[in-house]
Design an enzyme around this catalytic site. Sequence first.
Site, PDB file in Angstrom:
ATOM      1  CB  THR A 123     -64.928 -46.006  14.049  1.00  0.00           C
ATOM      2  OG1 THR A 123     -63.637 -46.318  13.527  1.00  0.00           O
ATOM      3  CG2 THR A 123     -65.920 -47.084  13.676  1.00  0.00           C
ATOM      4  CG  PHE A 155     -59.895 -49.548   6.670  1.00  0.00           C
ATOM      5  CD1 PHE A 155     -60.975 -50.266   7.178  1.00  0.00           C
ATOM      6  CD2 PHE A 155     -60.138 -48.600   5.681  1.00  0.00           C
ATOM      7  CE1 PHE A 155     -62.261 -50.047   6.692  1.00  0.00           C
ATOM      8  CE2 PHE A 155     -61.417 -48.381   5.197  1.00  0.00           C
ATOM      9  CZ  PHE A 155     -62.488 -49.107   5.707  1.00  0.00           C
ATOM     10  CD  GLU A 158     -53.950 -49.194  18.668  1.00  0.00           C
ATOM     11  OE1 GLU A 158     -53.384 -49.768  19.603  1.00  0.00           O
ATOM     12  OE2 GLU A 158     -55.027 -48.587  18.789  1.00  0.00           O
ATOM     13  CB  ALA A 255     -57.961 -70.813  18.333  1.00  0.00           C
ATOM     14  N   GLY A 256     -57.535 -68.246  20.289  1.00  0.00           N
ATOM     15  CA  GLY A 256     -56.862 -67.678  21.460  1.00  0.00           C
ATOM     16  C   GLY A 256     -57.853 -67.340  22.545  1.00  0.00           C
ATOM     17  N   GLY A 260     -59.644 -58.257  21.661  1.00  0.00           N
ATOM     18  CA  GLY A 260     -59.774 -57.106  22.557  1.00  0.00           C
ATOM     19  C   GLY A 260     -59.378 -55.864  21.786  1.00  0.00           C
ATOM     20  CB  CYS A 263     -61.033 -51.109  16.836  1.00  0.00           C
ATOM     21  SG  CYS A 263     -60.163 -49.539  16.632  1.00  0.00           S
ATOM     22  CE  LYS A 324     -52.545 -54.567  16.724  1.00  0.00           C
ATOM     23  NZ  LYS A 324     -52.883 -54.493  15.334  1.00  0.00           N
TER      24      LYS A 324
HETATM   25  P1  NAD Z   1     -57.256 -41.931  20.883  1.00  0.00           P
HETATM   26  O1  NAD Z   1     -58.051 -42.025  22.122  1.00  0.00           O
HETATM   27  O2  NAD Z   1     -55.887 -42.563  20.849  1.00  0.00           O
HETATM   28  O3  NAD Z   1     -57.085 -40.399  20.482  1.00  0.00           O
HETATM   29  C1  NAD Z   1     -58.110 -39.472  20.464  1.00  0.00           C
HETATM   30  C2  NAD Z   1     -57.507 -38.089  20.667  1.00  0.00           C
HETATM   31  O4  NAD Z   1     -58.524 -37.104  20.481  1.00  0.00           O
HETATM   32  C3  NAD Z   1     -56.936 -37.852  22.068  1.00  0.00           C
HETATM   33  O5  NAD Z   1     -55.609 -37.405  21.970  1.00  0.00           O
HETATM   34  C4  NAD Z   1     -57.859 -36.785  22.672  1.00  0.00           C
HETATM   35  O6  NAD Z   1     -57.189 -35.908  23.558  1.00  0.00           O
HETATM   36  C5  NAD Z   1     -58.323 -36.056  21.422  1.00  0.00           C
HETATM   37  N1  NAD Z   1     -59.579 -35.313  21.581  1.00  0.00           N
HETATM   38  C6  NAD Z   1     -60.700 -35.663  22.254  1.00  0.00           C
HETATM   39  N2  NAD Z   1     -61.645 -34.716  22.124  1.00  0.00           N
HETATM   40  C7  NAD Z   1     -61.125 -33.745  21.350  1.00  0.00           C
HETATM   41  C8  NAD Z   1     -61.616 -32.527  20.824  1.00  0.00           C
HETATM   42  N3  NAD Z   1     -62.871 -32.122  21.065  1.00  0.00           N
HETATM   43  N4  NAD Z   1     -60.800 -31.774  20.061  1.00  0.00           N
HETATM   44  C9  NAD Z   1     -59.553 -32.178  19.792  1.00  0.00           C
HETATM   45  N5  NAD Z   1     -59.034 -33.321  20.240  1.00  0.00           N
HETATM   46  C10 NAD Z   1     -59.800 -34.120  21.012  1.00  0.00           C
HETATM   47  O7  NAD Z   1     -58.159 -42.543  19.737  1.00  0.00           O
HETATM   48  P2  NAD Z   1     -57.703 -43.412  18.457  1.00  0.00           P
HETATM   49  O8  NAD Z   1     -57.338 -44.799  18.873  1.00  0.00           O
HETATM   50  O9  NAD Z   1     -56.761 -42.615  17.623  1.00  0.00           O
HETATM   51  O10 NAD Z   1     -59.103 -43.526  17.701  1.00  0.00           O
HETATM   52  C11 NAD Z   1     -59.714 -42.404  17.084  1.00  0.00           C
HETATM   53  C12 NAD Z   1     -60.857 -42.885  16.231  1.00  0.00           C
HETATM   54  O11 NAD Z   1     -60.367 -43.697  15.155  1.00  0.00           O
HETATM   55  C13 NAD Z   1     -61.880 -43.752  16.964  1.00  0.00           C
HETATM   56  O12 NAD Z   1     -63.147 -43.500  16.436  1.00  0.00           O
HETATM   57  C14 NAD Z   1     -61.452 -45.165  16.631  1.00  0.00           C
HETATM   58  O13 NAD Z   1     -62.516 -46.085  16.703  1.00  0.00           O
HETATM   59  C15 NAD Z   1     -60.962 -44.990  15.197  1.00  0.00           C
HETATM   60  N6  NAD Z   1     -59.951 -45.964  14.776  1.00  0.00           N
HETATM   61  C16 NAD Z   1     -58.966 -46.346  15.639  1.00  0.00           C
HETATM   62  C17 NAD Z   1     -58.008 -47.249  15.209  1.00  0.00           C
HETATM   63  C18 NAD Z   1     -56.919 -47.728  16.140  1.00  0.00           C
HETATM   64  O14 NAD Z   1     -56.276 -48.709  15.811  1.00  0.00           O
HETATM   65  N7  NAD Z   1     -56.690 -47.057  17.265  1.00  0.00           N
HETATM   66  C19 NAD Z   1     -58.047 -47.754  13.895  1.00  0.00           C
HETATM   67  C20 NAD Z   1     -59.048 -47.312  13.047  1.00  0.00           C
HETATM   68  C21 NAD Z   1     -60.002 -46.408  13.493  1.00  0.00           C
END
Ligand code: NAD
Length: 439
Positions: A123, A155, A158, A255-256, A260, A263, A324
């Site tokens: 994102t 989208f 987790e 409501a809660g 958190g 994202c 959650k």
């Molecule tokens: P995360 O922190 O779980 O994972 C990120 C990974 O990237 C880590 O394993 C880290 O070691 C690796 N990393 C960092 N720098 C790196 C590099 N230069 N080269 C290779 N690997 C590298 O993050 P996430 O929760 O998977 O989120 C990733 C993105 O997706 C974010 O932008 C987040 O906002 C977005 N997103 C997350 C969710 C969610 O539910 N977690 C849902 C939709 C979008």
Amino acid sequence: MNITIIGTGYVGLVSGAVFADWGHNVVCLDVDKKKVQNIKKGIMPIYEEGLEELVKRVQNIEKRFRVTTDYKKAVEHGKLIFICVGTPGNSQGAADLSYVFSASEAIGKYLKNEYKVIVTKSTVPVGTHNKVKEYILKGAGSKKVNFDVASNPEFLREGTSIYDANHTDRVVIGSDSKKALNLLERLYKHLNAPIVKTNLASAELIKYAANAFLATKISFINEMSQICERTGADVKDVALGMGLDNRIGPKFLNAGIGYGGSCFPKDVEALYRTSSEYFYDFRLLRGVMDANERQKIYFIEKVYKKFGTNLTGLTFGILGLAFKNGTDDIRKSVAIEIVKMLRGAGAVLNVYDPAALKNAKNALGVNGINYRLSSKSVFNKADAVFILTEWPEFAELNYAHLSKKMRKKIIFDGRNLLNPKEVISAGLDYYGIGRFLNF
Ligand code: NAD
């Protein structure tokens, strides 16, 4: 198709495993060596239902999934290269793009003159694609390279991410290049979901708009819960009556104690920051963030009202630490914030979570906190029990029976998980959020 994933967190690992499950050849890369070694051994870095089995199958049996720390191999492999690294909030509330840029530069270093599409799944604020392109070119130096950039925001939720990846409501792909859009469309075509093809800026903004809207819906019902408490209405009934209107819908109307997770808080803040950078004061989002902060305070004030502000000598049972249910993720978990507030006021806490105990212990340490291995054990000698994460198993407990082990029979239900009438008739005091209690 050959696909490369950069970053094996929640989004990268799940996407990589799912793409392999769809029949593609996937190489996942992470800079975290331990994570990569563990995934090779089938040890998952995160708790996500079905992920371990899926990775083991595509990696060990079907052999369409490999994981590496070698950027050269990873970049050479994929026709599509997905950037899935983290974009946490920085101290000013904007998205920290340093991981995205260092990944882009590293990709550029190993690109050749063979056409590839670099796709941002992380994102990222509107306009980031231009910088991704610049960093790729910086990495490439004087070499001739042949690539397009695209945006494909993620989208998934987790806890249900594998299901979500296979049953998404929509796919969003943005690019200035028809060739890139066509390749991405080929990847997702088999899903029975609308594909929104748009320019890069719109694709980047759609993700923020969706998360900010959902956070707004949560803050709206949380504000309504305050009106309910002051007027004798019940927020569950209000939400039911609102949600049955199909223009509104029932989701995100619970409501809660506030939203958190990794994202919503950072994305709402980052969108607010982006608007400011474009000289627009997005006042609605300020209200959403304020309401979210206030909701935690209102909850803690209920505790102070009951016990006073000095909680020394009191023992509380805590059910739920993850942000959650269905996940071990505690990033920006409101449950963790409430635990810190209670501990800070002097209480000793017996805590339990079905998935997040290990992460919570790393974040909170052991000072004033006992980590329990069952939900039932947090009731022992408790002056009150708090429900802070909406794990369905907490709704199934026999509160009448368990309350016999408590010192004082009090439930603070921060997720409105229980039926107050049942809890009260079982002989407990019940404090929920915006509930009508005078039966
Ligand atoms: P995360 O922190 O779980 O994972 C990120 C990974 O990237 C880590 O394993 C880290 O070691 C690796 N990393 C960092 N720098 C790196 C590099 N230069 N080269 C290779 N690997 C590298 O993050 P996430 O929760 O998977 O989120 C990733 C993105 O997706 C974010 O932008 C987040 O906002 C977005 N997103 C997350 C969710 C969610 O539910 N977690 C849902 C939709 C979008």
